[in-house]
Scaffold this motif. Structure first.
Motif, PDB file in Angstrom:
ATOM      1  N   ALA A   1      -0.973  15.771  24.832  1.00 35.84           N
ATOM      2  CA  ALA A   1       0.340  16.257  25.268  1.00 35.84           C
ATOM      3  C   ALA A   1       0.193  17.258  26.411  1.00 35.84           C
ATOM      4  O   ALA A   1       0.974  17.236  27.377  1.00 35.84           O
ATOM      5  N   LEU A   2      -0.804  18.127  26.321  1.00 34.33           N
ATOM      6  CA  LEU A   2      -1.074  19.049  27.430  1.00 34.33           C
ATOM      7  C   LEU A   2      -1.346  18.267  28.712  1.00 34.33           C
ATOM      8  O   LEU A   2      -0.824  18.591  29.788  1.00 34.33           O
ATOM      9  N   ALA A   3      -2.175  17.241  28.586  1.00 33.52           N
ATOM     10  CA  ALA A   3      -2.525  16.444  29.760  1.00 33.52           C
ATOM     11  C   ALA A   3      -1.312  15.728  30.343  1.00 33.52           C
ATOM     12  O   ALA A   3      -1.221  15.518  31.557  1.00 33.52           O
ATOM     13  N   THR A   4      -0.368  15.355  29.501  1.00 37.86           N
ATOM     14  CA  THR A   4       0.810  14.616  29.959  1.00 37.86           C
ATOM     15  C   THR A   4       1.694  15.462  30.872  1.00 37.86           C
ATOM     16  O   THR A   4       2.195  14.974  31.888  1.00 37.86           O
ATOM     17  N   VAL A   5       1.893  16.726  30.520  1.00 33.26           N
ATOM     18  CA  VAL A   5       2.881  17.524  31.243  1.00 33.26           C
ATOM     19  C   VAL A   5       2.296  18.327  32.395  1.00 33.26           C
ATOM     20  O   VAL A   5       3.042  18.788  33.256  1.00 33.26           O
ATOM     21  N   VAL A   6       0.969  18.512  32.433  1.00 38.82           N
ATOM     22  CA  VAL A   6       0.378  19.283  33.532  1.00 38.82           C
ATOM     23  C   VAL A   6       0.761  18.725  34.902  1.00 38.82           C
ATOM     24  O   VAL A   6       1.121  19.481  35.813  1.00 38.82           O
ATOM     25  N   PRO A   7       0.726  17.386  35.123  1.00 39.22           N
ATOM     26  CA  PRO A   7       1.103  16.872  36.448  1.00 39.22           C
ATOM     27  C   PRO A   7       2.561  17.124  36.814  1.00 39.22           C
ATOM     28  O   PRO A   7       2.926  17.016  37.995  1.00 39.22           O
ATOM     29  N   LEU A   8       3.403  17.433  35.827  1.00 35.57           N
ATOM     30  CA  LEU A   8       4.822  17.658  36.102  1.00 35.57           C
ATOM     31  C   LEU A   8       5.122  19.098  36.489  1.00 35.57           C
ATOM     32  O   LEU A   8       6.246  19.415  36.879  1.00 35.57           O
ATOM     33  N   THR A   9       4.125  19.983  36.395  1.00 34.71           N
ATOM     34  CA  THR A   9       4.370  21.410  36.575  1.00 34.71           C
ATOM     35  C   THR A   9       4.887  21.739  37.962  1.00 34.71           C
ATOM     36  O   THR A   9       5.879  22.463  38.127  1.00 34.71           O
ATOM     37  N   GLY A  10       4.211  21.224  38.987  1.00 37.44           N
ATOM     38  CA  GLY A  10       4.633  21.528  40.359  1.00 37.44           C
ATOM     39  C   GLY A  10       6.039  21.043  40.630  1.00 37.44           C
ATOM     40  O   GLY A  10       6.851  21.764  41.232  1.00 37.44           O
ATOM     41  N   TRP A  11       6.344  19.829  40.197  1.00 40.00           N
ATOM     42  CA  TRP A  11       7.685  19.275  40.389  1.00 40.00           C
ATOM     43  C   TRP A  11       8.727  20.132  39.671  1.00 40.00           C
ATOM     44  O   TRP A  11       9.785  20.453  40.223  1.00 40.00           O
ATOM     45  N   ALA A  12       8.444  20.531  38.427  1.00 41.16           N
ATOM     46  CA  ALA A  12       9.398  21.316  37.650  1.00 41.16           C
ATOM     47  C   ALA A  12       9.622  22.696  38.261  1.00 41.16           C
ATOM     48  O   ALA A  12      10.757  23.186  38.314  1.00 41.16           O
ATOM     49  N   ASN A  13       8.548  23.337  38.743  1.00 43.70           N
ATOM     50  CA  ASN A  13       8.700  24.653  39.367  1.00 43.70           C
ATOM     51  C   ASN A  13       9.547  24.584  40.631  1.00 43.70           C
ATOM     52  O   ASN A  13      10.357  25.477  40.906  1.00 43.70           O
ATOM     53  N   ASP A  14       9.351  23.523  41.420  1.00 46.99           N
ATOM     54  CA  ASP A  14      10.167  23.351  42.629  1.00 46.99           C
ATOM     55  C   ASP A  14      11.618  23.050  42.286  1.00 46.99           C
ATOM     56  O   ASP A  14      12.536  23.492  42.981  1.00 46.99           O
ATOM     57  N   ARG A  15      11.818  22.315  41.211  1.00 39.79           N
ATOM     58  CA  ARG A  15      13.168  21.868  40.859  1.00 39.79           C
ATOM     59  C   ARG A  15      13.968  22.955  40.152  1.00 39.79           C
ATOM     60  O   ARG A  15      15.168  23.131  40.416  1.00 39.79           O
ATOM     61  N   PHE A  16      13.331  23.713  39.260  1.00 32.81           N
ATOM     62  CA  PHE A  16      14.071  24.654  38.426  1.00 32.81           C
ATOM     63  C   PHE A  16      13.685  26.116  38.627  1.00 32.81           C
ATOM     64  O   PHE A  16      14.399  27.006  38.151  1.00 32.81           O
ATOM     65  N   GLY A  17      12.564  26.386  39.278  1.00 30.92           N
ATOM     66  CA  GLY A  17      12.083  27.752  39.429  1.00 30.92           C
ATOM     67  C   GLY A  17      11.065  28.102  38.358  1.00 30.92           C
ATOM     68  O   GLY A  17      11.209  27.686  37.196  1.00 30.92           O
ATOM     69  N   SER A  18      10.045  28.860  38.737  1.00 33.26           N
ATOM     70  CA  SER A  18       8.933  29.119  37.821  1.00 33.26           C
ATOM     71  C   SER A  18       9.355  29.942  36.606  1.00 33.26           C
ATOM     72  O   SER A  18       8.840  29.748  35.502  1.00 33.26           O
ATOM     73  N   ARG A  19      10.306  30.875  36.765  1.00 30.99           N
ATOM     74  CA  ARG A  19      10.734  31.694  35.623  1.00 30.99           C
ATOM     75  C   ARG A  19      11.400  30.838  34.561  1.00 30.99           C
ATOM     76  O   ARG A  19      11.111  30.956  33.358  1.00 30.99           O
ATOM     77  N   ARG A  20      12.318  29.963  34.972  1.00 31.18           N
ATOM     78  CA  ARG A  20      12.978  29.090  34.006  1.00 31.18           C
ATOM     79  C   ARG A  20      11.989  28.150  33.336  1.00 31.18           C
ATOM     80  O   ARG A  20      12.072  27.899  32.122  1.00 31.18           O
ATOM     81  N   VAL A  21      11.059  27.611  34.118  1.00 35.16           N
ATOM     82  CA  VAL A  21      10.083  26.673  33.554  1.00 35.16           C
ATOM     83  C   VAL A  21       9.205  27.385  32.525  1.00 35.16           C
ATOM     84  O   VAL A  21       8.938  26.847  31.446  1.00 35.16           O
ATOM     85  N   TRP A  22       8.764  28.625  32.844  1.00 36.55           N
ATOM     86  CA  TRP A  22       7.890  29.347  31.916  1.00 36.55           C
ATOM     87  C   TRP A  22       8.625  29.638  30.607  1.00 36.55           C
ATOM     88  O   TRP A  22       8.081  29.419  29.517  1.00 36.55           O
TER      89      TRP A  22
END
Length: 487
Positions: A50-71
């Protein structure tokens, strides 16, 4: 800055701890759910996948929603998964809950590093990331110790419940101290890759586990394993052609990255295998308590801390090859005596072995990661970081799964086919009678970790033999990345 670092490191620590803290609870889970080791190992394996699945999505999510919201959202999902794990009343629900926990935890570390890098600025980036690197390396080593402390007085459920107050504190602090972060322009998400790689890896590992239970290539093993291989192969073909793949496999054209990741995969597969096996050996074969089993591996953490900063300085001066090869030799030297373990092997000698292995870990883990960045251009570094994270998590999942399968089959020969389940119910008298056979069974399996560590030396010797020159530091970003990771 201090508060920001505290928040992000807290999130990283609880996510990293949960990669290994569960291993000390495997005997308790076998007893509680009366199931096979091949099934229980999924509690560890599915978390890593599961960790491996979502790691590639991190950059996209940070750009889309902002790093504070993602964290904050990631931490909230991690806590929800932890709550489900603690309340689980069946192995199936526990495995599903661990997947939820892993999906949340997968973005905590990379998003935290992004937040810290932005907060620190170029002038303090190396020092800040060096601090982050220490818990990243020591977390897996310390997990069994804290797990043993919890299990010494509480049930296995508290291994997950303990995350709740820590995570809630992290969310509260994050809400106050973290900036919203700048929104970027998210690139198109690789939905095809997302549909191929995660299920492909999961089915492949499931096929290995199913083979361990069946003891033969049954139709179920052939179907799941074959489908897993097919999906993974299809992803490789897709990734080599897609403009923005989930994982940029074309980065493997760089020899340093290719060699470093190959060595990392073999080293981490062996590491997770030996950590998984040794907890079962201490508790089932020797009858030790969970706390003692955790403390017996504590010298490994001390050994790692002893050489961590020295290894980074030597690598900066002489290049990574000598440091990493030395580290892998020490890892091998620390595990090799375990292959000759006996029912009366002293705890002092076992502690010495783990200390030696820890010295090897300190000289291998961070330098090996940093070595993979040599020769990369600045725009290639984020993709390489994602690729390295995936390799590490998949290696851990594979190592754990293979070790569980081999142990289940090896023990079935003298426990009337019951394997680890039979060991869970042994009396002290029966355990003492079987002690030589149990020691021999586990000792033979430690050769798996030895072999993987030795094999890792082969790609390691292909790394550069010297530190990069000033000419080689001409804006590619490689040297800066290496300095960042080694401190």
């Amino acid at each position: 800055m201090t508060l920001v670092a505290t928040v992000t490191i807290l999130g990283s620590l609880i996510s990293i701890f949960d990669t290994t803290i569960v291993q000390v609870a495997v005997p308790s889970l076998v007893r509680s759910f009366d199931t096979s080791l091949a099934t229980v190992q999924w509690v560890s394996t599915v978390y890593l996948l599961a960790l491996a699945t979502v790691v590639p999505l991190t950059g996209w999510a940070n750009d889309r929603f902002g790093s504070r919201r993602v964290w904050i959202a990631s931490m909230a999902m991690f806590l929800f998964g932890s709550l489900l794990c603690g309340l689980a009343n069946s192995m199936a629900l526990l495995i599903v809950a661990r997947a939820v926990q892993g999906i949340g935890g997968g973005m905590l570390l990379p998003t935290g590093q992004t937040i810290l890098a932005r907060e620190a600025g170029p002038g303090r980036l190396g020092r800040v990331m060096a601090v982050v690197g220490i818990p990243s390396m020591l977390g897996p080593l310390l997990g069994p110790i804290f797990g043993g402390l919890i299990l010494s007085s509480l049930s296995w459920r508290w291994i997950f419940f303990v995350n709740l107050p820590l995570g809630a504190l992290g969310i509260g602090l994050a809400w106050v101290v973290l900036d919203r972060g700048e929104l970027g322009v998210p690139r198109k998400l690789d939905l095809i890759g997302l549909a191929l790689l995660p299920p492909g890896l999961a089915l492949l590992v499931y096929g290995i586990s199913d083979f361990g239970d069946a003891g033969r290539v049954s139709p179920s093993v052939a179907l799941t394993g074959g489908l897993g291989i097919a999906l993974t192969a299809a992803f490789v073909v897709h990734a080599l052609r897609a403009p923005h793949p989930l994982l940029d496999l074309r980065l493997w054209k760089h020899a340093a990255l290719r060699s470093a990741q190959t060595a990392m995969f073999l080293y981490l597969a062996g590491t997770n295998a030996v950590l998984f096996l040794v907890q079962l050996y201490y508790q089932f074969a020797r009858g030790d308590s969970a706390i003692k089993a955790g403390l017996l591996v504590a010298p490994s953490a001390f050994g790692a801390m002893l050489v961590l900063t020295t290894a980074g300085r030597v690598m900066d001066k002489r290049g990574p090859r000598a440091v990493i090869v030395f580290g892998l030799l020490m890892v091998t030297a620390g595990v090799l005596p375990l292959t000759m373990i006996g029912p009366d092997t002293s705890d002092v000698w076992l502690s010495v072995c783990w200390f030696v292995r820890g010295v090897g870990v300190g000289a291998t883990a961070t330098p090996l990661t940093a070595a993979g960045y040599a020769g990369l251009r600045g725009h290639e570094i984020p993709g390489a970081s994602t690729l390295m994270s995936i390799v590490q998590y998949v290696a851990g999942a594979m190592g754990t799964a293979v070790a569980a399968v081999l142990l289940q089959r090896r023990l079935s020969g003298f426990t009337d086919g019951g394997g680890v389940q039979s060991l869970a119910g042994l009396s002290d008298t029966a355990r003492q009678r079987l002690a030589p056979e149990l020691a021999d069974a586990f000792g033979g399996l430690f050769w798996l970790a030895v072999a993987l560590s030795v094999l890792a030396i082969v790609p390691a010797v292909m790394l550069r033999t010297r530190a990069p020159t000033d000419v080689e530091r001409d804006g590619t970003g490689a040297s800066k990345a290496a300095d960042t990771l080694t401190g």
